[in-house]
Design a protein around this motif. Structure first.
Motif, short mmCIF file in Angstrom:
data_model
loop_
_atom_site.label_atom_id
_atom_site.label_comp_id
_atom_site.label_asym_id
_atom_site.label_seq_id
_atom_site.Cartn_x
_atom_site.Cartn_y
_atom_site.Cartn_z
N GLN A 44 40.82 29.10 31.66
CA GLN A 44 39.70 28.99 32.59
C GLN A 44 38.45 29.68 32.06
O GLN A 44 37.33 29.19 32.25
CB GLN A 44 40.08 29.55 33.97
CG GLN A 44 41.22 28.82 34.63
CD GLN A 44 40.99 27.33 34.73
OE1 GLN A 44 39.94 26.88 35.15
NE2 GLN A 44 41.97 26.55 34.29
N PHE B 263 34.88 27.84 31.29
CA PHE B 263 33.58 28.31 31.77
C PHE B 263 32.62 28.51 30.61
O PHE B 263 31.45 28.11 30.69
CB PHE B 263 33.74 29.63 32.53
CG PHE B 263 32.44 30.30 32.83
CD1 PHE B 263 31.58 29.78 33.78
CD2 PHE B 263 32.07 31.45 32.16
CE1 PHE B 263 30.37 30.40 34.06
CE2 PHE B 263 30.87 32.07 32.43
CZ PHE B 263 30.00 31.54 33.37
N THR C 156 31.55 24.97 29.20
CA THR C 156 30.80 24.08 30.09
C THR C 156 29.73 24.79 30.92
O THR C 156 28.79 24.14 31.37
CB THR C 156 31.74 23.37 31.08
OG1 THR C 156 32.32 24.33 31.95
CG2 THR C 156 32.81 22.59 30.34
N ASP D 292 30.30 25.72 33.80
CA ASP D 292 30.65 25.33 35.16
C ASP D 292 31.34 26.50 35.86
O ASP D 292 32.41 26.93 35.46
CB ASP D 292 31.57 24.10 35.11
CG ASP D 292 31.93 23.56 36.48
OD1 ASP D 292 31.48 24.15 37.49
OD2 ASP D 292 32.65 22.55 36.54
N THR D 293 30.73 27.01 36.92
CA THR D 293 31.27 28.19 37.60
C THR D 293 32.54 27.91 38.38
O THR D 293 33.21 28.84 38.82
CB THR D 293 30.22 28.81 38.54
OG1 THR D 293 29.78 27.81 39.46
CG2 THR D 293 29.04 29.35 37.75
N SER D 294 32.91 26.65 38.57
CA SER D 294 34.16 26.36 39.27
C SER D 294 35.37 26.87 38.47
O SER D 294 36.43 27.14 39.05
CB SER D 294 34.30 24.86 39.54
OG SER D 294 34.45 24.13 38.34
N TYR D 295 35.21 27.02 37.17
CA TYR D 295 36.28 27.58 36.35
C TYR D 295 36.52 29.05 36.70
O TYR D 295 37.63 29.55 36.55
CB TYR D 295 35.93 27.49 34.85
CG TYR D 295 36.10 26.12 34.27
CD1 TYR D 295 37.36 25.63 33.96
CD2 TYR D 295 35.00 25.31 34.00
CE1 TYR D 295 37.53 24.38 33.41
CE2 TYR D 295 35.16 24.06 33.45
CZ TYR D 295 36.42 23.59 33.16
OH TYR D 295 36.58 22.35 32.61
N LEU D 296 35.48 29.72 37.16
CA LEU D 296 35.62 31.15 37.46
C LEU D 296 36.51 31.40 38.67
O LEU D 296 37.16 32.44 38.76
CB LEU D 296 34.24 31.78 37.68
CG LEU D 296 33.34 31.80 36.44
CD1 LEU D 296 32.00 32.41 36.77
CD2 LEU D 296 34.01 32.54 35.30
N TYR E 112 39.88 31.32 37.26
CA TYR E 112 39.97 32.50 36.40
C TYR E 112 40.27 33.74 37.23
O TYR E 112 41.17 34.52 36.91
CB TYR E 112 38.65 32.67 35.63
CG TYR E 112 38.53 33.96 34.87
CD1 TYR E 112 39.18 34.13 33.66
CD2 TYR E 112 37.76 35.01 35.36
CE1 TYR E 112 39.08 35.32 32.95
CE2 TYR E 112 37.64 36.19 34.66
CZ TYR E 112 38.30 36.34 33.46
OH TYR E 112 38.20 37.51 32.76
N HIS F 267 26.67 33.63 27.42
CA HIS F 267 26.25 32.62 28.40
C HIS F 267 24.84 32.89 28.87
O HIS F 267 24.07 31.97 29.11
CB HIS F 267 27.20 32.58 29.59
CG HIS F 267 26.93 31.44 30.50
ND1 HIS F 267 27.09 30.13 30.12
CD2 HIS F 267 26.46 31.41 31.77
CE1 HIS F 267 26.75 29.33 31.12
NE2 HIS F 267 26.36 30.09 32.12
#
Length: 158
Positions: free
Chosen positions: A73, A77, A80, A82-86, A89, A138
């Motif tokens: 995850q 992040f 990509t 993409d904060t949905s991975y967090l 995570y 990032h």
């Protein structure tokens, strides 16, 4: 002693012989029941120990799954942006921390506890190193998900 038993049995009347034979059979049955009971108690004890070992193994595998998921995850992040991975995570981090705390309560050997401490320490070091690198990396760039040359869904399949 056999020579004494045979004449003694011959001297007994039939009802007494039947009584002695019945007592020998009962004593043999009681002895067999004691042996069977001892075997059943031993099997029960071993089954309990086996179940505890399986529980520890399941928790160790849960630790492995959590750290792999956490790694995956975080990479998602970082690639990509993409904060949905967090969210996943953070869930994996919580799972790892909770499982390691639960596992510690089930371990009784100092060598096993030392190995768990080593795994937790290594995981915390990895988290610290990657959160510094990932956060700084990032923030320093716009992020791959915001790069106009990339299509939105192309990063997840790679």
């Amino acid at each position: 002693t056999d020579r004494m038993v045979v004449p003694m049995m011959n001297a007994m009347k039939i009802p007494r012989k039947l009584g002695v034979s019945f007592m020998v059979i009962c004593a043999s049955a009681a002895l067999m029941m004691a042996v069977f009971a001892a075997n059943i108690f031993q099997i029960n004890r071993l089954a309990t120990h086996s179940n505890a070992s399986r529980n520890v193994l399941a928790q160790v595998m849960g630790l492995e799954t959590s750290i792999l998921r956490e790694n995956s995850q975080l990479r998602g992040f970082l690639v990509t942006g993409d904060t949905s991975y967090l969210k996943s995570y953070d869930e994996a981090r919580r799972d790892f921390d909770q499982t390691s705390a639960d596992l510690r309560q089930h371990l009784d050997k100092s060598e096993e506890i030392a190995l768990l401490d080593e795994a937790v320490s290594g995981t915390q070091s990895w988290r610290a190193a990657w959160s510094r690198q990932g956060g700084a990396g990032h923030q320093a760039r716009a992020g791959p998900a915001q790069d106009p040359r990339r299509s939105k869904g192309s990063d997840r399949g790679q």
